[in-house]
Design a protein around this motif. Structure first.
Motif, short mmCIF file in Angstrom:
data_model
loop_
_atom_site.label_atom_id
_atom_site.label_comp_id
_atom_site.label_asym_id
_atom_site.label_seq_id
_atom_site.Cartn_x
_atom_site.Cartn_y
_atom_site.Cartn_z
N ARG A 287 -2.55 1.42 11.41
CA ARG A 287 -3.99 1.14 11.41
C ARG A 287 -4.40 0.30 12.62
NH1 ARG A 287 -7.47 4.13 8.67
NH2 ARG A 287 -8.75 2.44 7.93
N ARG B 203 -13.22 11.61 13.98
CA ARG B 203 -12.96 11.65 12.53
C ARG B 203 -12.07 12.84 12.16
NH1 ARG B 203 -12.41 8.07 8.70
NH2 ARG B 203 -12.75 9.01 6.69
N SER C 144 -8.52 12.11 13.24
CA SER C 144 -7.88 11.16 12.30
C SER C 144 -7.47 11.87 11.02
CB SER C 144 -8.83 10.01 11.97
OG SER C 144 -9.04 9.21 13.09
N CYS D 103 -13.46 2.85 7.44
CA CYS D 103 -13.32 1.48 6.94
C CYS D 103 -14.52 0.65 7.40
CB CYS D 103 -12.00 0.87 7.43
SG CYS D 103 -11.88 0.67 9.22
N THR E 3 -15.98 3.17 15.57
CA THR E 3 -14.58 3.10 15.17
C THR E 3 -14.47 3.00 13.66
OG1 THR E 3 -14.05 2.02 17.27
CG2 THR E 3 -12.42 1.84 15.51
N GLU F 222 -4.38 2.67 15.56
CA GLU F 222 -5.53 3.56 15.53
C GLU F 222 -6.80 2.83 15.97
OE1 GLU F 222 -7.71 6.73 12.55
OE2 GLU F 222 -6.45 5.20 11.66
N ALA F 223 -7.02 1.63 15.44
CA ALA F 223 -8.21 0.86 15.81
C ALA F 223 -8.18 0.51 17.30
CB ALA F 223 -8.29 -0.42 14.98
N MET G 103 -12.57 5.69 11.34
CA MET G 103 -11.41 5.28 10.54
C MET G 103 -11.70 5.26 9.05
SD MET G 103 -9.79 2.19 12.86
CE MET G 103 -8.52 1.84 11.65
N VAL H 103 -12.13 -3.18 11.29
CA VAL H 103 -11.87 -2.75 12.67
C VAL H 103 -11.64 -3.97 13.56
CG1 VAL H 103 -12.90 -1.67 14.72
CG2 VAL H 103 -13.12 -0.57 12.49
N HIS I 32 -8.21 -5.46 12.72
CA HIS I 32 -7.12 -4.64 13.24
C HIS I 32 -7.02 -4.77 14.76
CE1 HIS I 32 -6.08 -2.85 9.47
NE2 HIS I 32 -7.20 -2.15 9.35
#
Length: 188
Positions: A137, A61, A64, A161, A155, A140-141, A159, A166, A169
Motif C-alpha cells: 500500500r 483505478r 489497481s 481509501c 490517489t 502504491e501510494a 486506491m 494516502v 502511506h
C-alpha cells in the motif's frame, strides 16, 4: 467525450509508467505486461467514451484492480497447483533491466559524462530496490503520488481509501525510503 485519437495518445503516454508501476508490484515482466494490456483493453472497451480528462483516473483505478485480480489469481493457483519452477536450480540467465532498454527521452542525457551517467544509473537502481521493499500500500501510494503525479484526492480515489490514508502511506514510504537510502550511503 474522448476521441479515438485522444484515447490512443493517452494510452501511448501512459504505457511505460503503467508497466513500471505494475512491475514494481508483481516483480515479473510478463505478468506486468499482461496486466497493463488487460487494463488498457478494459479502459478502451468500457470507458473509451468518457471525457479525455477522466481517463487518467479511470485508468489508474482499472490498473489497481487488475493488479489485485492478478494477486488473487496467483494466490488461488498456489493453493491448488505446485509451481514446477520452484524445484529448479534458481539460475536465471535473464538479468536484464527494463530501464536499460527504454529510449533516452531527454537529449541532454545523451551528452553527460560516463561517470555522471554511471552514478545516475546506480542511484536509480538503489532507489528502485528501496521502492520494491516498501509494503504494497505504501508503494502504491508513493508511485501514484510521485510517479504518476496524482494529487491526494486522485490517489485516494484510485486506491479506494481516504485522503488521510494516502497521506499516511506516502509519509511512511518517504521516511522508509530516506532511511534505507541513507543506510546504503546515498546522499539526499
Amino acid at each position: 467525450m474522448a476521441t479515438p485519437l485522444e484515447l490512443s495518445n493517452f494510452l501511448k503516454e501512459t504505457e511505460r509508467r503503467a508497466f513500471k508501476r505494475s512491475l514494481y508490484h508483481v516483480r515479473n515482466e510478463e505478468s506486468a505486461l499482461d496486466i497493463v494490456q488487460d487494463s488498457m483493453m478494459k479502459l478502451s472497451i468500457h470507458y473509451g467514451d468518457k471525457p479525455a480528462e477522466e481517463l487518467p483516473m479511470l485508468f489508474a483505478r482499472i490498473l489497481s484492480n487488475t493488479t489485485l485480480d492478478w494477486f488473487r489469481a496467483q494466490k488461488k493457483d498456489r493453493a491448488i497447483f505446485s509451481n514446477f519452477s520452484d524445484f529448479g536450480s534458481g539460475n536465471d540467465d535473464e538479468d536484464s533491466d527494463i530501464l536499460e532498454t527504454l529510449e533516452v527521452l531527454d537529449t541532454s542525457l545523451q551528452h553527460e559524462s560516463s561517470e555522471t551517467s554511471f552514478n545516475r544509473k546506480e542511484t536509480l537502481k538503489l532507489l528502485e530496490n528501496a521502492i520494491e521493499k516498501l509494503p504494497a500500500r505504501q508503494r502504491e501510494a508513493f508511485l501514484l503520488r510521485y510517479w504518476e503525479e496524482m494529487d491526494v484526492a486522485e490517489t485516494a480515489a484510485a486506491m479506494g481509501c481516504t485522503e488521510g490514508s494516502v497521506k499516511t502511506h506516502c509519509s511512511r514510504a518517504c521516511q522508509a525510503l530516506s532511511k534505507s537510502l541513507k543506510e546504503i550511503g546515498v546522499k539526499l
